[in-house]
Scaffold this motif. Structure first.
Motif, PDB file in Angstrom:
ATOM      1  N   VAL A  54       0.869  -1.188   0.000  1.00 63.80           N
ATOM      2  CA  VAL A  54       0.000   0.000   0.000  1.00 63.80           C
ATOM      3  C   VAL A  54       0.903   1.235   0.000  1.00 63.80           C
ATOM      4  N   HIS A  55       0.671   2.001  -0.922  1.00 66.11           N
ATOM      5  CA  HIS A  55       1.480   3.213  -1.055  1.00 66.11           C
ATOM      6  C   HIS A  55       0.819   4.344  -0.295  1.00 66.11           C
ATOM      7  N   GLU A  62      -0.263   2.832  11.026  1.00 67.33           N
ATOM      8  CA  GLU A  62      -0.939   1.543  10.846  1.00 67.33           C
ATOM      9  C   GLU A  62      -2.401   1.815  10.656  1.00 67.33           C
ATOM     10  N   LEU A  63      -2.907   1.319   9.591  1.00 65.38           N
ATOM     11  CA  LEU A  63      -4.313   1.586   9.292  1.00 65.38           C
ATOM     12  C   LEU A  63      -5.059   0.271   9.056  1.00 65.38           C
ATOM     13  N   ASN A  64      -6.314   0.339   9.472  1.00 61.91           N
ATOM     14  CA  ASN A  64      -7.190  -0.788   9.136  1.00 61.91           C
ATOM     15  C   ASN A  64      -7.779  -0.531   7.768  1.00 61.91           C
ATOM     16  N   MET A  65      -7.544  -1.407   6.879  1.00 63.44           N
ATOM     17  CA  MET A  65      -8.019  -1.226   5.514  1.00 63.44           C
ATOM     18  C   MET A  65      -8.778  -2.459   5.069  1.00 63.44           C
ATOM     19  N   VAL A  66      -9.623  -2.231   4.112  1.00 65.72           N
ATOM     20  CA  VAL A  66     -10.307  -3.325   3.451  1.00 65.72           C
ATOM     21  C   VAL A  66      -9.945  -3.261   1.982  1.00 65.72           C
ATOM     22  N   PHE A  67      -9.631  -4.431   1.438  1.00 68.22           N
ATOM     23  CA  PHE A  67      -9.245  -4.537   0.027  1.00 68.22           C
ATOM     24  C   PHE A  67     -10.295  -5.377  -0.686  1.00 68.22           C
ATOM     25  N   GLN A  68     -10.737  -4.864  -1.767  1.00 73.49           N
ATOM     26  CA  GLN A  68     -11.683  -5.619  -2.591  1.00 73.49           C
ATOM     27  C   GLN A  68     -10.900  -6.255  -3.723  1.00 73.49           C
ATOM     28  N   VAL A  89      -2.702  -2.531   7.940  1.00 81.59           N
ATOM     29  CA  VAL A  89      -1.609  -2.265   7.012  1.00 81.59           C
ATOM     30  C   VAL A  89      -0.596  -1.333   7.674  1.00 81.59           C
ATOM     31  N   ALA A  90       0.664  -1.733   7.534  1.00 83.55           N
ATOM     32  CA  ALA A  90       1.745  -0.901   8.073  1.00 83.55           C
ATOM     33  C   ALA A  90       2.588  -0.389   6.911  1.00 83.55           C
ATOM     34  N   TRP A  91       3.517   0.394   7.265  1.00 83.00           N
ATOM     35  CA  TRP A  91       4.373   1.021   6.259  1.00 83.00           C
ATOM     36  C   TRP A  91       5.219  -0.055   5.581  1.00 83.00           C
ATOM     37  N   LYS A  92       5.256  -0.056   4.297  1.00 85.97           N
ATOM     38  CA  LYS A  92       6.011  -0.976   3.468  1.00 85.97           C
ATOM     39  C   LYS A  92       5.667  -2.461   3.720  1.00 85.97           C
TER      40      LYS A  92
END
Lengths: 974, 230
Positions: A54-55, A62-68, A89-92
């Motif tokens: 994730v760029h 650190e973010l909570n993300m959802v990927f479709q 998701v964390a950095w790199k």
């Protein structure tokens, strides 16, 4: 299916497209977009591995993300899978996601793309928009396939029984010439693309551990490609989980794992044990048991979870328990027996220590002779239990097992020990019976006894004592000792009234005596034998109770009646019995058994009450009678088979069936027409009386042939109809002829016999050698006109034509005055005496010439002896000469000597004339009154013979020397 | 024996029979047939031939069991797939003219080398088998095949032929091989058994031919018979 899926995918794509456009319209492009998307294929798992980053994230953000994530098949428009994947998701950070494909990934091209969105958190303003989609990442496994014409995917796959499997094949040929089979069954696929077909196998089942074979063949190239589906059975939940300890050191848990789901190449079924209180777990070494180490003194309660797991499933069961309630002690040990006597013993044993103050509940059993004695004993360390009222000399097995006394869980295993109680004297008298044969006042008694049972023998029986005491004779007894295991003996008794005592002896002592009284009562033989019919249970024998007092009854029989010894068996019955069912494994079909029923008097004397006989199963007669034919006439004959033994047949003879065959096939009135075994038609007559062994066959046709057979029958049926005997009826006329000829022949035979017996008489009557003048018909011819007696020929009418006089050297004895020389042959021996004798046979005054020189004893015993005296009787008539040849011959052989043999001084022979004067027949009168010569008297010829003088008695010679000569001369000259 | 039968007058069949009987009577005394010295390679060739036939029979049962273990289509009688992954197996099939042109040494060498390889593969098969009964049967067959290999070596030694030396690095040793699919592995097993069957059939012909070749020539017998004055 395929158009519907395509339509669905198109609709989904359009929806997403609209959503994307709307997103773009509503918000600005997000900085947090997925990038660096990579997709790889894991062919063994048939899965797509997707990874991306994730760029736009800050260093420590650190973010909570959802990927479709979208997956398309064949084209990007054909979206087959959409999934939202939420993660932090964390950095790199490189993110991973896996997608398992139902269709083998080698079958077609797949495309993957995704987009991301930050998940809203509490306190953050408004919804965040989706990022842009990444570009489609294409995954094409077919590019890496080799140069072959045909491929089948997946090459192998492990599936669970009952699941669905999708298989595809890729053909590089333009012609659709590929055929596929599952095992041996052809199967058709669905075309996915021009070169790819898909086959879906639903609900696959386990066939074998080496897998289910799927294969395809291409006709042109003869290429065969296939795959193997390894079908695993469904993992079952463990059943019957149970845990226990034997020593408070280890816990052993056991269960039933159910079906084994492992395959040779795919072994995944395993078990784990988790304990909730301690939080410990253990991987089990076996599929059906696990050993858990108990921490000493720490934990009393356990909560176990057993987890079963394989590639597809995970199953678990739970069990919670108090350790003290799950104690199964170790097996007892050091079992032994003490104080073993004839009737008692004490069993001792030890138990393994479990822990302090632990009490065992032990169960002690004693097995012997099918009986079990059981006791429960509480034991802490050493157990002990006495047993009494045991049988002497008996084998026993003592065994013990233990459990926890306070919280019973399970018994331990048994620990046992065999022992034998000591011997004692036999407790019962042997069962004795006898067979008596009386011979001329003495009795031969055969004694039989049954071996004592183990419960009564109380040890090994070594010998039997037989004491014989006479009831009437002098007191005293004879004692015989019969070594075991004899079952009887023979005793010869002098007189039948004896008492016999039999005892069985072992190493300890003697049994009570069995007594039998033998008496020579002949009443035993008078009972008649009755028939007894067998039943399913055996022979049911009944009797009437006798008038006398009885203490019991005995029924005896022979198991092998034909043999010797016949295997005498007996059965004792109580005094109130009036019947018994006799059964024996030795009873055989077709054998006649004889049962004798005896009453036993209070004095132990046995007396016969009755006899029975019967067959366990009757059989058809084994022998056919020998039939004889009698009284054969032109119309009838009689059959007879009197020699047929009905008693020695394998069944009671109930009667006979007489079969008659004739060409006419017409039956006599009493006969019935029947079909014979050879399918010919015959006649049958049934005789219901087994003792009727004759049958008159009447109303038969003369000059016809008949065939008959007599077949006896028993309750089991009739004997085998083997052969017929043929009888040909005689002619009726010949019968008449026989009636005539037979008497004639008989008469002729009688006449011939009479003729033979009276041959001499006949000869004398019909053709005598020397005719009897008295009977001769010549006389009647000579003197036809004379009155009776016509047969007398007067002496005076007869003129001797020759007289032969023998010269005798002794002149004093043989003076022949006036003798005339008869023949010139001087060498011939001449007789020197002529006797004139009266005939004995004639009652009238007869005279006979008899040459008595044949036997000097004759005057004393011969018929003419008495007339030797009256030799003065003058002859008055001369009888006709009779043949004396037949008599002379034997005499010549015996008595007549040749001149050469005769002594010199005795060579003179007597002469006897063939003529004799008739003398009186009354011999008594002769000496006193010499008969006068009478012309009418008969004249009889007597045989003549010559003998040397030396053989004659002197007295005879002396007394007969002068007178005959004188008479002769007188007669001669007269 | 023919010269002996030629002596009686033509047509005199009784004379011929008498002569034949006489010849048979004297056969035990014929030195050529009554050799007590070195028996030569004849008996060992015969034993090898017998063992080959025995193994043929034994393999028939074993192959049936094993192919059933693999399942259809491998146990179907008309299944004849192309030989794909079994290239390492020695081929038994050979052109008839080529086979005829082989000399004894080459024949025996090929046999020895083939069975060395086949035995090695068969042991690998045994290791893979899951059924205990099948493993026992395979182990028994391997032992018998080892015996055949020794027997062939004995014949070669009796005839004075050296045993083929394995090339360095070409030592036949079974290895799990490349990541074969299970279906291809089953095909390999199928081909192993089929090749083994063909080799045993070929060997029976080889040893039968060799056996006939090693028999003493009939002319020698005739010569000896003539020397005995028949």
């Amino acid at each position: 299916m395929a158009p519907l899926a395509a339509l669905q995918a198109t609709f989904l794509s359009a929806l997403l497209f609209l959503g994307t456009d709307c997103g773009k319209a509503l918000s600005e492009p997000s900085q947090l977009a997925p990038e660096s998307l990579k997709v790889s294929i894991n062919t063994s798992q048939q899965s797509l591995h997707v990874q991306w980053t994730v760029h736009g994230l800050a260093y420590d953000e650190e973010l909570n993300m959802v990927f479709q994530i979208q997956i398309s098949r064949m084209t990007t428009f054909n979206v087959i899978w959409v999934e939202n994947y939420s993660t932090t998701v964390a950095w790199k950070q490189v993110l991973h996601w896996r997608w398992d494909s139902e269709l083998p990934l080698e079958c077609t091209t797949h495309f993957v793309r995704l987009r991301g969105m930050v998940v809203e958190e509490a306190g953050t303003p408004g919804p965040r928009p989706w990022s842009n989609w990444t570009s489609w990442e294409e995954v094409d496994a077919q590019k890496s396939l080799g140069p072959d014409w045909l491929f089948v995917f997946p090459e192998e796959k492990l599936v669970e029984e009952g699941s669905n499997v999708t298989i595809c094949y890729v053909s590089r040929s333009h012609e659709n010439n590929v055929s596929c089979s599952l095992e041996s069954a052809p199967i058709l696929g669905e075309q996915l693309s021009p070169n790819v077909s898909v086959i879906t196998l639903n609900n696959v089942s386990f066939i074998r551990k080496t897998g289910t074979n799927f294969f395809c063949q291409m006709e042109q190239t003869h290429t065969v490609k296939g795959s193997v589906l390894f079908v695993s059975k469904v993992l079952e939940e463990p059943k019957g989980l149970s845990c226990e300890t034997r020593d408070f050191k280890t816990l052993t848990c056991t269960w039933d794992p159910g079906t084994d789901t492992d395959l040779p190449n795919y072994r995944s079924q395993h078990y784990m044990l988790f304990e909730a209180f301690s939080g410990e777990n253990k991987s089990c070494e076996h599929k059906d048991s696990c050993v858990w180490q108990v921490a000493p003194g720490s934990q009393e309660t356990y909560n176990f979870t057993l987890v079963a797991e394989n590639f597809f499933r995970k199953r678990s069961v739970n069990i919670a328990f108090d350790l003290a309630h799950r104690v199964r002690p170790m097996d007892p040990f050091s079992m032994s027996l003490k104080s073993v006597s004839a009737t008692g013993a004490t069993v001792t044993w030890k138990v393994h220590p479990v822990r302090d103050h632990f009490t065992h509940l032990c169960q002690v059993e004693l097995h012997g002779e099918g009986k079990v004695i059981q006791h429960n004993v509480s034991v802490e360390k050493d157990g002990q239990r006495p047993f009494s009222e045991l049988e002497p000399a008996m084998e026993y097995t003592a065994r013990a097992r233990c459990a926890a006394a306070e919280h019973f869980w399970k018994w331990s295993g048994w620990t046992g020990q065999d022992f034998r109680t000591l011997a004692a004297a036999p407790s019962e008298a042997p069962d004795v019976w006898r067979d008596v044969k009386s011979v001329l006042g003495s009795c031969n008694v055969t004694l039989f006894w049954k071996p004592l049972s183990k419960s009564h023998a109380h040890g090994e029986i070594l010998f039997y004592n037989v004491a014989v005491e006479s009831l009437h004779g002098p007191s005293g007894s004879k004692l015989f000792s019969i070594p075991a295991p004899a079952g009887g003996t023979e005793v010869a008794l002098d007189g039948c009234s004896h008492r016999i005592l039999v005892t069985a002896n072992n190493s300890v002592g003697s049994s009570p005596a069995a007594m039998i009284v033998i008496s020579g009562d002949p009443a035993d033989k008078e009972a008649e034998e009755e028939r007894v019919e067998p039943t399913e249970q055996g022979f049911s024998v009944s009797w009437k109770p006798p008038l006398e007092d009885v203490v019991g009854y005995v029924v005896d029989w022979c198991d092998r009646p034909e043999d010797a010894p016949c295997g005498l068996q007996w059965r004792r019955l109580g005094p109130n019995s009036t019947s018994a069912v006799i059964r024996s494994g030795a009873f055989r079909p077709g054998v006649r058994y004889h049962f004798r029923i005896y009453g036993i008097s209070p004095q132990r004397r046995a007396f016969l009450l009755g006899k029975k006989t019967g067959y366990a199963q009757e059989e058809v007669p084994s022998d056919l009678p020998q039939v004889l034919v009698h009284n054969l006439t032109s119309h009838s004959f009689t059959l007879s088979w009197k020699d047929y033994a009905t008693d020695s047949q394998p069944g009671f003879i109930r009667g006979y069936r007489v079969y008659l065959k004739s060409q006419a096939e017409q039956c006599q009135p009493e006969f019935q027409k029947t079909v014979l075994p050879d399918r010919s038609v015959g006649c049958q007559y049934e005789i219901n009386d087994p003792e009727q062994k004759t049958l008159v066959m009447g109303d038969l046709q003369p000059e016809s042939s008949y065939e008959f057979a007599v077949v006896p029958y028993t309750g089991a049926g009739e004997g085998a109809l083997d052969a017929f005997t043929k009888v040909t009826m005689p002619d009726e006329r010949s019968h008449v002829l026989i009636r005539i000829i037979l008497p004639m022949v008989a008469g002729l035979v009688v006449i011939a016999i009479l003729c033979y017996l009276k041959s001499r008489w006949m000869k004398e009557m019909c053709y005598p050698d020397i005719p009897d003048p008295y009977k001769s018909s010549v006389l009647s011819l000579l003197k036809p006109k004379e009155a009776a007696p016509l047969t007398i020929m007067s002496v005076n009418d007869c003129v001797p034509d020759a007289l032969e006089v023998v010269k005798k050297p002794e002149g004093s004895k043989t003076p022949f005055p006036g003798a005339r020389k008869a023949a010139p042959d001087t060498a011939r021996i001449r007789p020197d005496y002529i006797y004139l004798l009266p005939t004995e046979s004639s009652s009238g005054p007869c005279i006979c010439f008899e040459n008595l020189t044949y036997d000097q004893a004759a005057p004393n015993s011969g018929s003419c002896a008495h007339v030797l005296g009256p030799h003065e009787v003058p002859p008055s008539q001369l009888g006709l000469p009779t043949s004396a040849e037949s008599l002379l011959k034997p005499l010549e052989q015996n008595y007549v000597n040749t001149p050469a043999e005769a002594p010199a001084g005795e060579t003179t022979l007597n002469y006897v004339s063939q003529l004799a004067s008739p003398v009186s027949g009354d011999k008594d009168l002769l000496p006193a009154k010499p008969p006068e010569p009478e012309p009418e008297l008969c004249c009889e010829y007597r045989m003549q013979m010559a003998l040397p003088l030396g053989l004659a008695s002197p007295s005879l010679n002396e007394s007969s020397n002068s007178s005959p000569t004188a008479l002769l001369g007188q007669e001669y000259h007269g | 024996m023919l010269p002996a039968a030629r002596e009686p007058a033509a047509g005199d069949s009784w004379g011929i029979i008498a002569c034949l009987c006489t010849v048979l009577w004297h056969l035990p005394a014929v030195p050529a047939l009554n050799r007590t010295g070195d028996p030569g390679p004849g008996p060992s060739i015969q034993k090898t031939y017998d063992l080959t036939r025995y193994l043929e029979h034994q393999l028939r049962t074993l192959a049936g069991t094993y192919l059933n273990y693999l399942g259809p289509p491998f146990n179907e009688p008309d299944f004849n797939p192309p030989r794909l992954g079994a290239e390492t197996l020695p081929r038994a099939t050979v052109n008839l003219e080529v086979w005829r042109s082989l000399n004894d040494k080459l024949r025996l060498t090929q046999n020895y080398e083939a069975y060395s390889h086949l035995l090695c593969h068969l042991r690998g098969l045994n290791r893979q088998a899951a059924a205990a009964e099948l493993r026992r049967s395979l182990a028994h067959f391997c032992t018998s095949l080892q015996g055949l290999l020794g027997s062939i070596a004995g014949v070669m030694a009796a005839l004075g032929y050296p045993l083929p030396q394995p090339l360095p690095g070409a030592e036949p040793a079974w290895a799990p091989g490349p990541a074969h699919s299970d279906f291809l592995q089953k095909m390999d097993d199928f081909w192993l058994l089929k090749e083994l069957q063909t080799w045993l059939w070929r060997s029976a012909k080889d040893f039968n031919r060799l056996k006939k070749k090693m028999q003493p020539p009939a002319a020698a017998v005739t010569l000896h018979l003539e020397a005995h004055g028949f």
